[in-house]
Design a protein around this motif. Structure first.
Motif, PDB file in Angstrom:
ATOM      1  N   ASP A  30       9.183  -1.681   4.132  1.00 51.43           N
ATOM      2  CA  ASP A  30       9.849  -0.654   3.322  1.00 51.43           C
ATOM      3  C   ASP A  30      10.006   0.644   4.108  1.00 51.43           C
ATOM      4  O   ASP A  30      11.069   1.266   4.095  1.00 51.43           O
ATOM      5  CB  ASP A  30       9.063  -0.374   2.034  1.00 51.43           C
ATOM      6  N   VAL A  31       8.939   1.036   4.798  1.00 49.37           N
ATOM      7  CA  VAL A  31       8.994   2.280   5.579  1.00 49.37           C
ATOM      8  C   VAL A  31       9.979   2.148   6.729  1.00 49.37           C
ATOM      9  O   VAL A  31      10.765   3.060   6.991  1.00 49.37           O
ATOM     10  CB  VAL A  31       7.585   2.680   6.069  1.00 49.37           C
ATOM     11  N   HIS A  44       9.936  10.616   9.326  1.00 49.68           N
ATOM     12  CA  HIS A  44       9.926   9.163   9.177  1.00 49.68           C
ATOM     13  C   HIS A  44       9.110   8.505  10.283  1.00 49.68           C
ATOM     14  O   HIS A  44       8.290   7.618  10.020  1.00 49.68           O
ATOM     15  CB  HIS A  44      11.363   8.633   9.167  1.00 49.68           C
ATOM     16  N   LEU A  47       5.418   9.087   9.688  1.00 48.97           N
ATOM     17  CA  LEU A  47       4.923   8.233   8.608  1.00 48.97           C
ATOM     18  C   LEU A  47       4.750   6.795   9.097  1.00 48.97           C
ATOM     19  O   LEU A  47       3.733   6.151   8.837  1.00 48.97           O
ATOM     20  CB  LEU A  47       5.868   8.278   7.411  1.00 48.97           C
ATOM     21  N   LEU A  48       5.713   6.312   9.828  1.00 45.31           N
ATOM     22  CA  LEU A  48       5.642   4.951  10.362  1.00 45.31           C
ATOM     23  C   LEU A  48       4.432   4.791  11.289  1.00 45.31           C
ATOM     24  O   LEU A  48       3.704   3.796  11.196  1.00 45.31           O
ATOM     25  CB  LEU A  48       6.935   4.605  11.095  1.00 45.31           C
ATOM     26  N   ILE A  51       1.244   4.585   9.186  1.00 45.76           N
ATOM     27  CA  ILE A  51       1.093   3.280   8.547  1.00 45.76           C
ATOM     28  C   ILE A  51       0.625   2.246   9.566  1.00 45.76           C
ATOM     29  O   ILE A  51      -0.269   1.449   9.291  1.00 45.76           O
ATOM     30  CB  ILE A  51       2.405   2.833   7.878  1.00 45.76           C
ATOM     31  N   ILE A  68       1.591   7.619   1.862  1.00 48.16           N
ATOM     32  CA  ILE A  68       3.041   7.731   1.660  1.00 48.16           C
ATOM     33  C   ILE A  68       3.308   8.793   0.601  1.00 48.16           C
ATOM     34  O   ILE A  68       2.825   8.687  -0.529  1.00 48.16           O
ATOM     35  CB  ILE A  68       3.635   6.377   1.227  1.00 48.16           C
ATOM     36  N   VAL A  72       8.915   9.788  -0.954  1.00 39.24           N
ATOM     37  CA  VAL A  72       9.307   8.596  -0.191  1.00 39.24           C
ATOM     38  C   VAL A  72       9.198   7.358  -1.085  1.00 39.24           C
ATOM     39  O   VAL A  72      10.093   6.507  -1.096  1.00 39.24           O
ATOM     40  CB  VAL A  72       8.454   8.439   1.086  1.00 39.24           C
ATOM     41  N   LYS A  73       8.121   7.273  -1.850  1.00 43.16           N
ATOM     42  CA  LYS A  73       7.960   6.143  -2.772  1.00 43.16           C
ATOM     43  C   LYS A  73       9.100   6.113  -3.784  1.00 43.16           C
ATOM     44  O   LYS A  73       9.602   5.039  -4.122  1.00 43.16           O
ATOM     45  CB  LYS A  73       6.615   6.225  -3.506  1.00 43.16           C
ATOM     46  N   LEU A  76      12.001   4.517  -2.275  1.00 43.58           N
ATOM     47  CA  LEU A  76      11.810   3.076  -2.099  1.00 43.58           C
ATOM     48  C   LEU A  76      11.976   2.307  -3.394  1.00 43.58           C
ATOM     49  O   LEU A  76      12.416   1.159  -3.391  1.00 43.58           O
ATOM     50  CB  LEU A  76      10.433   2.805  -1.495  1.00 43.58           C
TER      51      LEU A  76
END
Length: 78
Positions: A30-31, A44, A47-48, A51, A68, A72-73, A76
């Motif tokens: 998703d990310v 981004h 965040l990636l 994760i 997250i 952002v959620k 998604l």
């Protein structure tokens, strides 16, 4: 229920139905899928990386989901 809560619930359901790692894989995908969206490219990538680090350290799904941001959620979930 907020969109962020909906996203968390969807991933928890995946973990309950299959394995937690399946839900973590979904979160990672998703990310990754956010490239080219309204999210700042630097934010981004950060965040990636976060994760991926969580996955490398075998963190729990709940911990990963807390990393997250709610905005952002919401993207998604749709």
């Amino acid at each position: 229920m907020t969109k962020a809560q909906q996203y968390d619930q969807q991933k928890q359901e995946t973990a309950d139905r299959y394995r937690e790692m399946d839900a973590v894989d979904e979160v990672l995908q998703d990310v990754v899928s956010l490239f080219g969206t309204s999210i700042d490219e630097e934010e981004h990538e950060t965040l990636l990386e976060e994760i991926e680090i969580c996955i490398n350290y075998n963190e729990s799904l709940e911990y990963i989901l807390r990393q997250i941001p709610d905005e952002v959620k919401a993207l998604l979930v749709g």
